[in-house]
Design an enzyme around this catalytic site. Structure first.
Site, mmCIF file in Angstrom:
data_model
loop_
_atom_site.group_PDB
_atom_site.id
_atom_site.type_symbol
_atom_site.label_atom_id
_atom_site.label_comp_id
_atom_site.label_asym_id
_atom_site.label_seq_id
_atom_site.Cartn_x
_atom_site.Cartn_y
_atom_site.Cartn_z
ATOM 1 N N SER A 154 0.839 -1.205 0.000
ATOM 2 C CA SER A 154 0.000 0.000 0.000
ATOM 3 C C SER A 154 0.870 1.250 0.000
ATOM 4 C CB SER A 154 -0.887 -0.001 1.254
ATOM 5 O OG SER A 154 -1.663 1.165 1.336
ATOM 6 N N TYR A 182 3.434 8.507 18.141
ATOM 7 C CA TYR A 182 3.806 8.499 16.714
ATOM 8 C C TYR A 182 4.988 9.451 16.492
ATOM 9 C CZ TYR A 182 3.343 8.675 11.635
ATOM 10 O OH TYR A 182 3.587 8.609 10.273
HETATM 11 N N1 LIG Z 1 1.147 8.984 4.218
HETATM 12 C C1 LIG Z 1 1.746 9.956 4.891
HETATM 13 O O1 LIG Z 1 1.334 11.131 4.842
HETATM 14 C C2 LIG Z 1 2.952 9.656 5.744
HETATM 15 C C3 LIG Z 1 3.669 10.740 6.271
HETATM 16 C C4 LIG Z 1 4.786 10.499 7.059
HETATM 17 C C5 LIG Z 1 5.192 9.210 7.290
HETATM 18 N N2 LIG Z 1 4.464 8.177 6.773
HETATM 19 C C6 LIG Z 1 4.946 6.834 7.075
HETATM 20 O O2 LIG Z 1 5.163 6.145 5.867
HETATM 21 C C7 LIG Z 1 4.975 4.743 6.070
HETATM 22 C C8 LIG Z 1 4.023 4.227 5.004
HETATM 23 O O3 LIG Z 1 2.780 4.870 5.191
HETATM 24 P P1 LIG Z 1 1.644 4.862 4.070
HETATM 25 O O4 LIG Z 1 1.072 6.234 4.059
HETATM 26 O O5 LIG Z 1 2.159 4.259 2.817
HETATM 27 O O6 LIG Z 1 0.577 3.921 4.803
HETATM 28 P P2 LIG Z 1 -0.360 2.751 4.222
HETATM 29 O O7 LIG Z 1 -1.355 2.514 5.286
HETATM 30 O O8 LIG Z 1 -0.816 3.077 2.849
HETATM 31 O O9 LIG Z 1 0.640 1.502 4.129
HETATM 32 C C9 LIG Z 1 1.189 0.919 5.272
HETATM 33 C C10 LIG Z 1 1.376 -0.566 4.987
HETATM 34 O O10 LIG Z 1 2.003 -1.142 6.127
HETATM 35 C C11 LIG Z 1 1.419 -2.415 6.338
HETATM 36 N N3 LIG Z 1 1.610 -2.831 7.731
HETATM 37 C C12 LIG Z 1 1.014 -2.336 8.845
HETATM 38 N N4 LIG Z 1 1.430 -3.006 9.928
HETATM 39 C C13 LIG Z 1 2.308 -3.945 9.497
HETATM 40 C C14 LIG Z 1 3.077 -4.958 10.146
HETATM 41 N N5 LIG Z 1 3.005 -5.140 11.473
HETATM 42 N N6 LIG Z 1 3.879 -5.725 9.399
HETATM 43 C C15 LIG Z 1 3.951 -5.553 8.056
HETATM 44 N N7 LIG Z 1 3.233 -4.648 7.381
HETATM 45 C C16 LIG Z 1 2.423 -3.848 8.096
HETATM 46 C C17 LIG Z 1 -0.053 -2.215 5.995
HETATM 47 O O11 LIG Z 1 -0.717 -3.447 5.746
HETATM 48 C C18 LIG Z 1 0.058 -1.340 4.762
HETATM 49 O O12 LIG Z 1 0.130 -2.104 3.580
HETATM 50 C C19 LIG Z 1 4.466 4.595 7.509
HETATM 51 O O13 LIG Z 1 5.553 4.270 8.349
HETATM 52 C C20 LIG Z 1 3.958 5.974 7.848
HETATM 53 O O14 LIG Z 1 3.992 6.227 9.234
HETATM 54 C C21 LIG Z 1 3.377 8.369 6.003
#
Ligand SMILES: NC(=O)c1ccc[n+]([C@@H]2O[C@H](COP(=O)([O-])OP(=O)(O)OC[C@H]3O[C@@H](n4cnc5c(N)ncnc54)[C@H](O)[C@@H]3O)[C@@H](O)[C@H]2O)c1
Length: 252
Positions: A15, A160
């Site tokens: 994702s 977080y």
């Molecule tokens: N989207 C944003 O605005 C944003 C901003 C800053 C940081 N982030 C960070 O970027 C990373 C990715 O976020 P995203 O927006 O793509 O989120 P998302 O929810 O689209 O994807 C996260 C993925 O991690 C997987 N996941 C969750 N728990 C898990 C586990 N225990 N083991 C394996 N897989 C697991 C989920 O199934 C999902 O596919 C995260 O660490 C998030 O904190 C995102």
């Protein structure tokens, strides 16, 4: 490091930022293993890019060892590791119902901090056993995902913010420790990116945040995160640091 022909593992690859990275690295010729706890999503991305989907809970040593072992068997040891697995689930430490359950704090620490360390320790051990690459002398690159929340400390998300700060803080000591193996370590600190994680945000918060971004006034595209991964991989002097990609946003 060049990307063509390299084995890559991407956690959270089913994702958002991880899926965009999986697509980008596959299009650049990498052999990609999509590791995720959500197998439907992981299979979908893997099928699209000709990679493999592997079930992995990053909080578990056994699950991560099994997934990385399967990736090694299929593609050879990964020289590229990108940790994108994550959950948001922010909440106040004290709200009108009283203190937040400690389990909430522990879950975020587990998924982000323990999970990132868990994957890095296993991926780095595999990389250390590889021969240095002839062109750059590197053995591998670890890229982790922090957040600007780790620097800016927005309210209502203490754990977080703290785990993201910790992921950023790991870059330098990990790079120093792994330098004897010629393994680089970097973190990316995204601002707000258009992924399913951000889809849960309230519209008034989205409007406020978008207005607060100096330029460009929009959320980041996951493909922009993926291009940053490529830049890190192909720029050997990037090591032990965290790069913000946020359009200049400072969260309050
Ligand atoms: N989207 C944003 O605005 C944003 C901003 C800053 C940081 N982030 C960070 O970027 C990373 C990715 O976020 P995203 O927006 O793509 O989120 P998302 O929810 O689209 O994807 C996260 C993925 O991690 C997987 N996941 C969750 N728990 C898990 C586990 N225990 N083991 C394996 N897989 C697991 C989920 O199934 C999902 O596919 C995260 O660490 C998030 O904190 C995102």
């Amino acid at each position: 490091m060049h990307i063509q022909g390299m084995a890559a593992i991407i956690t959270g690859g089913g994702s958002g930022l991880g899926a965009a990275t999986a697509r980008h690295l596959a299009s650049a010729g990498a052999k990609v293993a999509v590791l995720d706890i959500n197998m439907d999503q992981a299979r979908g991305v893997a099928a699209e890019i000709g990679g493999i989907a592997l079930e992995c809970d990053v909080t578990s040593d056994l699950s991560a060892e099994a997934a990385i072992g399967q990736a090694r068997t299929a593609h050879g040891p990964a020289r590229i590791s990108v940790c994108c697995a994550g959950i948001s689930e922010s909440r106040r430490m004290v709200d009108r119902n009283g203190p937040a359950p400690l389990a909430h704090h522990q879950r975020l620490v587990d998924v982000h901090l323990v999970g990132t360390y868990n994957i890095c320790r296993l991926a780095a051990a595999d990389m250390a056993a590889c021969e240095p690459l002839p062109d750059t002398g590197e053995r591998g690159v670890l890229i982790n995902t922090a957040s600007i929340a780790g620097f800016d400390g927005p309210a209502g998300a203490i754990t977080y913010d703290a785990v993201k700060a910790a992921i950023a803080a790991m870059s330098l000591p990990m790079a120093r420790e792994l330098s004897r193996h010629a393994i680089r370590v970097m973190a990316i600190a995204p601002g707000i990116f258009k992924t399913p994680m951000a889809a849960g945000l309230r519209q008034d918060y989205i409007d406020e945040m978008t207005q607060a971004i100096p330029f460009p006034k929009r959320f980041g595209e996951p493909a922009e995160y993926a291009r940053m991964v490529e830049t890190i991989l192909t720029t050997p002097m990037l090591n032990g640091e965290t790069i913000r990609i946020d359009g200049g946003l400072r969260m309050t």
